[in-house]
Write an enzyme that holds these catalytic residues in place. Sequence first.
Site, PDB file in Angstrom:
ATOM      1  N   THR A 114       0.678  -1.109   0.033  1.00 53.45           N
ATOM      2  CA  THR A 114       0.035  -0.096  -0.043  1.00 53.45           C
ATOM      3  C   THR A 114       0.874   1.155  -0.041  1.00 53.45           C
ATOM      4  O   THR A 114       0.305   2.336  -0.302  1.00 53.45           O
ATOM      5  CB  THR A 114      -0.857   0.066   1.296  1.00 53.45           C
ATOM      6  OG1 THR A 114      -0.133  -0.291   2.398  1.00 53.45           O
ATOM      7  CG2 THR A 114      -1.953  -1.084   1.093  1.00 53.45           C
TER       8      THR A 114
ATOM      9  N   HIS B  17       7.083   0.217   7.399  1.00 54.23           N
ATOM     10  CA  HIS B  17       7.554   0.867   8.710  1.00 54.23           C
ATOM     11  C   HIS B  17       7.901  -0.007   9.751  1.00 54.23           C
ATOM     12  O   HIS B  17       7.756  -1.356   9.663  1.00 54.23           O
ATOM     13  CB  HIS B  17       6.770   2.081   8.920  1.00 54.23           C
ATOM     14  CG  HIS B  17       5.139   1.710   9.076  1.00 54.23           C
ATOM     15  ND1 HIS B  17       4.828   0.555  10.361  1.00 54.23           N
ATOM     16  CD2 HIS B  17       3.978   1.525   8.510  1.00 54.23           C
ATOM     17  CE1 HIS B  17       3.514   0.369  10.173  1.00 54.23           C
ATOM     18  NE2 HIS B  17       2.904   0.929   9.015  1.00 54.23           N
TER      19      HIS B  17
ATOM     20  N   HIS C 121       5.821  -2.882  10.529  1.00 58.69           N
ATOM     21  CA  HIS C 121       5.682  -4.257   9.906  1.00 58.69           C
ATOM     22  C   HIS C 121       6.634  -5.298  10.194  1.00 58.69           C
ATOM     23  O   HIS C 121       6.548  -6.418   9.748  1.00 58.69           O
ATOM     24  CB  HIS C 121       5.985  -3.994   8.273  1.00 58.69           C
ATOM     25  CG  HIS C 121       4.852  -3.221   7.753  1.00 58.69           C
ATOM     26  ND1 HIS C 121       4.941  -1.820   7.205  1.00 58.69           N
ATOM     27  CD2 HIS C 121       3.483  -3.553   7.333  1.00 58.69           C
ATOM     28  CE1 HIS C 121       3.626  -1.293   6.782  1.00 58.69           C
ATOM     29  NE2 HIS C 121       2.806  -2.336   6.746  1.00 58.69           N
TER      30      HIS C 121
ATOM     31  N   LYS D  15      -9.195  -0.715   9.835  1.00 56.96           N
ATOM     32  CA  LYS D  15      -9.538   0.505   9.289  1.00 56.96           C
ATOM     33  C   LYS D  15     -11.105   0.888   9.602  1.00 56.96           C
ATOM     34  O   LYS D  15     -11.856  -0.052   9.615  1.00 56.96           O
ATOM     35  CB  LYS D  15      -9.408   0.278   7.671  1.00 56.96           C
ATOM     36  CG  LYS D  15      -8.046   0.296   7.317  1.00 56.96           C
ATOM     37  CD  LYS D  15      -6.988   1.206   7.616  1.00 56.96           C
ATOM     38  CE  LYS D  15      -5.640   1.020   7.332  1.00 56.96           C
ATOM     39  NZ  LYS D  15      -4.714   2.151   7.503  1.00 56.96           N
TER      40      LYS D  15
ATOM     41  N   ARG E  66     -10.321   2.037   1.907  1.00 56.00           N
ATOM     42  CA  ARG E  66      -8.829   2.608   1.501  1.00 56.00           C
ATOM     43  C   ARG E  66      -8.995   3.247   0.020  1.00 56.00           C
ATOM     44  O   ARG E  66     -10.032   2.907  -0.620  1.00 56.00           O
ATOM     45  CB  ARG E  66      -7.813   1.414   1.224  1.00 56.00           C
ATOM     46  CG  ARG E  66      -7.572   0.644   2.549  1.00 56.00           C
ATOM     47  CD  ARG E  66      -6.767  -0.514   2.194  1.00 56.00           C
ATOM     48  NE  ARG E  66      -6.267  -1.205   3.558  1.00 56.00           N
ATOM     49  CZ  ARG E  66      -5.028  -0.776   4.430  1.00 56.00           C
ATOM     50  NH1 ARG E  66      -4.185   0.008   3.887  1.00 56.00           N
ATOM     51  NH2 ARG E  66      -4.984  -1.494   5.347  1.00 56.00           N
TER      52      ARG E  66
ATOM     53  N   GLN F 235      -7.169 -13.538   0.715  1.00 59.10           N
ATOM     54  CA  GLN F 235      -6.029 -14.063   1.238  1.00 59.10           C
ATOM     55  C   GLN F 235      -6.233 -15.691   1.696  1.00 59.10           C
ATOM     56  O   GLN F 235      -5.202 -16.169   1.705  1.00 59.10           O
ATOM     57  CB  GLN F 235      -6.013 -13.287   2.608  1.00 59.10           C
ATOM     58  CG  GLN F 235      -4.587 -13.331   3.544  1.00 59.10           C
ATOM     59  CD  GLN F 235      -4.249 -12.505   4.676  1.00 59.10           C
ATOM     60  OE1 GLN F 235      -4.175 -13.057   5.854  1.00 59.10           O
ATOM     61  NE2 GLN F 235      -4.438 -11.430   4.424  1.00 59.10           N
TER      62      GLN F 235
ATOM     63  N   ASP G 145      -3.873  -8.722  14.439  1.00 57.72           N
ATOM     64  CA  ASP G 145      -5.189  -8.362  13.784  1.00 57.72           C
ATOM     65  C   ASP G 145      -5.346  -9.330  12.422  1.00 57.72           C
ATOM     66  O   ASP G 145      -6.464  -9.112  11.578  1.00 57.72           O
ATOM     67  CB  ASP G 145      -4.928  -6.869  13.087  1.00 57.72           C
ATOM     68  CG  ASP G 145      -3.998  -6.726  12.140  1.00 57.72           C
ATOM     69  OD1 ASP G 145      -2.910  -7.574  12.399  1.00 57.72           O
ATOM     70  OD2 ASP G 145      -3.962  -5.839  11.444  1.00 57.72           O
TER      71      ASP G 145
ATOM     72  N   LYS H 176       1.488   5.168  20.518  1.00 53.18           N
ATOM     73  CA  LYS H 176       1.583   4.252  19.738  1.00 53.18           C
ATOM     74  C   LYS H 176       3.243   3.807  19.326  1.00 53.18           C
ATOM     75  O   LYS H 176       3.862   4.920  19.156  1.00 53.18           O
ATOM     76  CB  LYS H 176       0.861   4.750  18.541  1.00 53.18           C
ATOM     77  CG  LYS H 176       0.680   3.514  17.402  1.00 53.18           C
ATOM     78  CD  LYS H 176      -0.363   3.926  16.311  1.00 53.18           C
ATOM     79  CE  LYS H 176      -0.480   2.898  15.476  1.00 53.18           C
ATOM     80  NZ  LYS H 176      -1.258   3.441  14.383  1.00 53.18           N
TER      81      LYS H 176
ATOM     82  N   LYS I 156       5.963   5.622  16.141  1.00 54.45           N
ATOM     83  CA  LYS I 156       5.484   6.722  15.706  1.00 54.45           C
ATOM     84  C   LYS I 156       6.411   7.729  16.255  1.00 54.45           C
ATOM     85  O   LYS I 156       6.647   7.595  17.595  1.00 54.45           O
ATOM     86  CB  LYS I 156       3.977   7.116  16.137  1.00 54.45           C
ATOM     87  CG  LYS I 156       3.213   6.437  15.340  1.00 54.45           C
ATOM     88  CD  LYS I 156       2.908   6.931  13.829  1.00 54.45           C
ATOM     89  CE  LYS I 156       1.810   6.069  12.900  1.00 54.45           C
ATOM     90  NZ  LYS I 156       1.763   6.776  11.656  1.00 54.45           N
ATOM     91  N   THR I 157       6.610   8.883  15.939  1.00 58.35           N
ATOM     92  CA  THR I 157       7.344  10.082  16.055  1.00 58.35           C
ATOM     93  C   THR I 157       6.690  11.209  15.877  1.00 58.35           C
ATOM     94  O   THR I 157       5.603  11.179  15.245  1.00 58.35           O
ATOM     95  CB  THR I 157       9.042  10.146  15.455  1.00 58.35           C
ATOM     96  OG1 THR I 157       9.003  10.373  14.365  1.00 58.35           O
ATOM     97  CG2 THR I 157       9.752   8.873  15.717  1.00 58.35           C
TER      98      THR I 157
END
Length: 419
Positions: free
Chosen positions: A40, A45, A48, A82, A86, A172, A193, A230, A233-234
């Site tokens: 996607t 990141h 993953h 989500k 998307r 899937q 998930d 989270k 994340k920054t």
Amino acid sequence: MDLLQDLQWRGIIYQQTDEEGFKEQLKKEMTSLYCGVDPTADSMHIGHLLPFLTLRRFQEAGHRPIILVGGATGMIGDPSGKTQERQLQSIEKIQHNVECLKKQLERIFNFEGENGAVMTNNYDWIGSLDMISFLRDYGKHIGINYMLSKDIVSSRLEAGISFTEFTYTILQAIDFNHLYENYNCKVQIGGSDQWGNITTGLEMIRKVQGEGAKGFGFTIPLVTKSDGTKFGKTESGAVWLDAEKTTPYEFYQFWINTADQDVVKYLKIFTFLSKEEIEALEESVQTEPHLRKAQKTLAEEMTRLVHGQEALDTAINISQALFSGDIKSLTAAEIMQGFKDVPSYKHEDGAEITLVDLIVNAKISPSKRQAREDITNGAISINGDKVTDVQYVLSQNDRVEDQFTIIRRGKKKYTLIQY
């Protein structure tokens, strides 16, 4: 300690469809396991990473990893996690993303030997699947009530879900069935998930391959931070594996700034250090936290894994130079990494200029009066060297590789001067 015991100690096991059966399967033979990611974006990141690093642990224990990049499923979009549909991307964009993700994943696995990793793309078997075959060969085996019971679907019913995303779990499931049939793949690994998608795949295998067919599902817990914020994340956003999006220096800094409360957990789940090595670092966190040995080790291990030794060396060099204030020791390339997000000013003509004029032009100080006061008080440094002469004129000698000058006001306010 065997592999599953090690995974348990590390806190990596969340759910298994058949714990005892899986244990026996791993003892019986070299087992093929797969983990997938949808393209996607043109980079993964750090969120993953954990499932793929877990897949690599199985490879190091003698089993065969199958890496799936979802060139087909990426065109649809997993509804998991989500709250809205998307945005669909073009085939060309998806294919570009596939190639980018493959390069990142190739750094993690060994592709040589009997249990060498296999890279696959589900567009190779789903891309040519026509609607009639999809409905007859696969859709017939998965009931609507079964799909509605899955959290990934039921959580979206109130907000709304398209038929496109509703059928994602079947796509899937087709993947798992295809890999089972063509690669003797018995196991799917995923984040927590993905439980609904994984179990749908097992249902598909049972229906298509017959009652004797046996597969396994294995999920990994969601990575959390002790302060409740989270992970991954920054302030500037996600921590990407792509060096153009998150530089190796920024990547290194993310890990080295891990809180004491989280660092041992991250060493366990992300690194391949032994139990003894991690326990020694845990002891260091308790007895000598100021040395930050655990954080330094975590940052080194992760940066080396994702970016390589040379990039790690550069990240450490930048960190040491910034800590010591020895900016002059950095190369222009290292300055671009270390000062990527600081304010910058372009000195257009490149001519000599007084320090007072430069720091006013660059809005480092608001006025010439304030600039002179800052210089006199020792608040201004050029490339790490304090300057107190209000008549100081910057020359080419103040530039790093004739490209940059770093001005610092106070302890932390840096400005990058470009030529």
